[in-house]
Design a protein around this motif. Structure first.
Motif, PDB file in Angstrom:
ATOM      1  N   GLY A  74      43.438  20.510  52.964  1.00  0.00           N
ATOM      2  CA  GLY A  74      44.248  20.068  51.825  1.00  0.00           C
ATOM      3  C   GLY A  74      44.583  21.262  50.953  1.00  0.00           C
ATOM      4  O   GLY A  74      43.864  22.266  50.972  1.00  0.00           O
ATOM      5  N   ASN A  75      45.664  21.163  50.195  1.00  0.00           N
ATOM      6  CA  ASN A  75      46.033  22.286  49.326  1.00  0.00           C
ATOM      7  C   ASN A  75      45.243  22.244  48.023  1.00  0.00           C
ATOM      8  O   ASN A  75      44.906  21.175  47.513  1.00  0.00           O
ATOM      9  N   THR A  76      44.950  23.433  47.502  1.00  0.00           N
ATOM     10  CA  THR A  76      44.346  23.535  46.173  1.00  0.00           C
ATOM     11  C   THR A  76      45.086  24.628  45.414  1.00  0.00           C
ATOM     12  O   THR A  76      45.433  25.657  45.981  1.00  0.00           O
ATOM     13  N   GLU A  77      45.330  24.371  44.142  1.00  0.00           N
ATOM     14  CA  GLU A  77      46.083  25.331  43.318  1.00  0.00           C
ATOM     15  C   GLU A  77      45.181  25.901  42.234  1.00  0.00           C
ATOM     16  O   GLU A  77      44.231  25.233  41.802  1.00  0.00           O
ATOM     17  N   TYR A  78      45.497  27.125  41.807  1.00  0.00           N
ATOM     18  CA  TYR A  78      44.638  27.756  40.793  1.00  0.00           C
ATOM     19  C   TYR A  78      45.425  28.745  39.948  1.00  0.00           C
ATOM     20  O   TYR A  78      46.321  29.410  40.422  1.00  0.00           O
ATOM     21  N   HIS A  79      45.060  28.790  38.662  1.00  0.00           N
ATOM     22  CA  HIS A  79      45.528  29.812  37.729  1.00  0.00           C
ATOM     23  C   HIS A  79      47.041  29.773  37.564  1.00  0.00           C
ATOM     24  O   HIS A  79      47.586  28.777  37.146  1.00  0.00           O
ATOM     25  N   VAL A  80      47.726  30.867  37.904  1.00  0.00           N
ATOM     26  CA  VAL A  80      49.196  30.867  37.909  1.00  0.00           C
ATOM     27  C   VAL A  80      49.622  30.048  39.130  1.00  0.00           C
ATOM     28  O   VAL A  80      48.771  29.640  39.909  1.00  0.00           O
ATOM     29  N   PRO A  81      50.910  29.813  39.363  1.00  0.00           N
ATOM     30  CA  PRO A  81      51.221  29.070  40.590  1.00  0.00           C
ATOM     31  C   PRO A  81      50.811  29.825  41.864  1.00  0.00           C
ATOM     32  O   PRO A  81      51.578  30.574  42.459  1.00  0.00           O
ATOM     33  N   GLU A  82      49.553  29.652  42.214  1.00  0.00           N
ATOM     34  CA  GLU A  82      48.957  30.206  43.439  1.00  0.00           C
ATOM     35  C   GLU A  82      48.263  29.057  44.130  1.00  0.00           C
ATOM     36  O   GLU A  82      47.791  28.130  43.453  1.00  0.00           O
ATOM     37  N   ALA A  83      48.165  29.123  45.450  1.00  0.00           N
ATOM     38  CA  ALA A  83      47.524  28.007  46.149  1.00  0.00           C
ATOM     39  C   ALA A  83      46.915  28.438  47.469  1.00  0.00           C
ATOM     40  O   ALA A  83      47.383  29.379  48.110  1.00  0.00           O
TER      41      ALA A  83
END
Ligand SMILES: [Zn+2]
Length: 329
Positions: A74-83
């Motif tokens: 599954g995707n996970t995103e973090y901080h600035v638009p990063e994934a």
């Protein structure tokens, strides 16, 4: 309970179970019932896969079956638009379970569970990752459409366009003046003399240059580091152009080792495609992507041609991109 009633209930149970198993239906003809069952099992598992997309709210839920094991991602995103993306999370998970050789040999498909299936295949970076880890000539990209229950199967190789198949053209066929083309080749060549290639092989080290409609030239080289957070040449020059509020580029030239065709990663094609979609939104031609061997030979394409079935911010957030470009020249 009578024997008849018991049988009726048992049959109902089987019917329910069958209905459960046939929640999915192949959208097209299929001649491999075993593969079909694996795909359905994977889609059921993908529908339950955990994700964490606090920025986009867009869930990418994936699964495959390898050696009878269902593996999810599954995707996970973090901080600035990063994934961490859904398909790379999945393949990384498979490698950690069965090793790289079995992964390359045995993973036949990646199944995506989606609210509705669209045209796009993986982002550029996930294409690079799958090329490195899977048998992409035979890999299937499968989308299970939750709204219809239909399962769409496509070949992942339809997402790939090797540099060798970019049309070779003469210098005079490149839609730039001789002066501009010569200048871009010289700037990209100079860029390649710089950069950082402590971990990068010579055939992957490239320089790139660009000409904007405002008449500015940008250039950048690939830069690697110990954390393996590679900075890509096209991505680098696009960041410079964006910093100057110069969002519309006419052409990008890429140079590799003298006498050899440069490689253009799919991740860099994704960066270029995003920028090119600004041109297209404004009615300008797509950015011309020119490769040269540094000895007078050229290949000419576009990011649209070299990254088929792509998505961009312009397709994901058309209204927001319209607003963003409203006051840009
Ligand atoms: Zn991706």
């Amino acid at each position: 309970m009578t024997r008849g009633a018991f049988l009726a209930l048992a049959l109902l149970g089987i019917a329910c179970e069958t209905r459960e198993l046939s929640r999915w239906k192949m959208a097209g003809p299929s001649s491999d019932p075993e593969l079909e069952q694996q795909i359905f099992r994977a889609l059921d598992a993908a529908s339950e896969a955990g994700t964490y997309p606090p920025i986009s709210k867009f869930q990418v839920r994936t699964a495959t079956v390898v050696e009878e094991r269902v593996v999810v991602g599954g995707n996970t995103e973090y901080h600035v638009p990063e994934a961490i993306h859904g398909e790379s999370a999945l393949v990384n998970h498979v490698i950690s379970l069965v090793g790289p050789e079995v992964t390359r040999e045995k993973v036949r498909f990646i199944a995506y569970y989606a609210e509705s299936c669209g045209d796009s295949l993986s982002c550029g970076d996930c294409r690079d990752y799958q090329i490195e880890t899977l048998d992409v000539e035979n890999l299937l990209a499968v989308c299970g459409d939750a709204s219809t229950g239909l399962v769409h199967v496509r070949r992942f190789r339809d997402a790939l366009v090797p540099e060798e198949s970019f049309p070779e053209v003469s210098a005079s066929d490149v839609p730039l003046s001789k002066e501009d083309l010569d200048r871009l080749v010289a700037e990209a060549t100079r860029a390649r003399e710089g950069g950082i290639d402590l971990f990068t092989s010579r055939d992957h080290h490239a320089g790139a240059s660009a000409l904007s409609y405002a008449g500015a030239v940008y250039r950048a080289a690939g830069v690697d580091d110990a954390a393996f957070h590679y900075r890509y040449p096209i991505g680098g020059l696009l960041q410079q152009a964006a910093t100057e509020k110069d969002y519309f580029l006419e052409a990008i030239v890429v140079v590799g080792e003298k006498g050899a065709w440069p490689r253009v990663s799919y991740r860099d094609r994704q960066y270029g495609h995003e920028f090119s979609s600004f041109n297209v939104k404004r009615g300008r031609p797509p950015i011309r992507l020119v490769l040269t061997d540094g000895e007078g030979r050229f290949r000419l394409t576009t990011f649209e041609e070299s990254l088929p079935h792509a998505f961009s911010a312009a397709s994901f957030l058309p209204g927001r991109v319209e607003e963003f470009l409203a006051d840009k020249q």
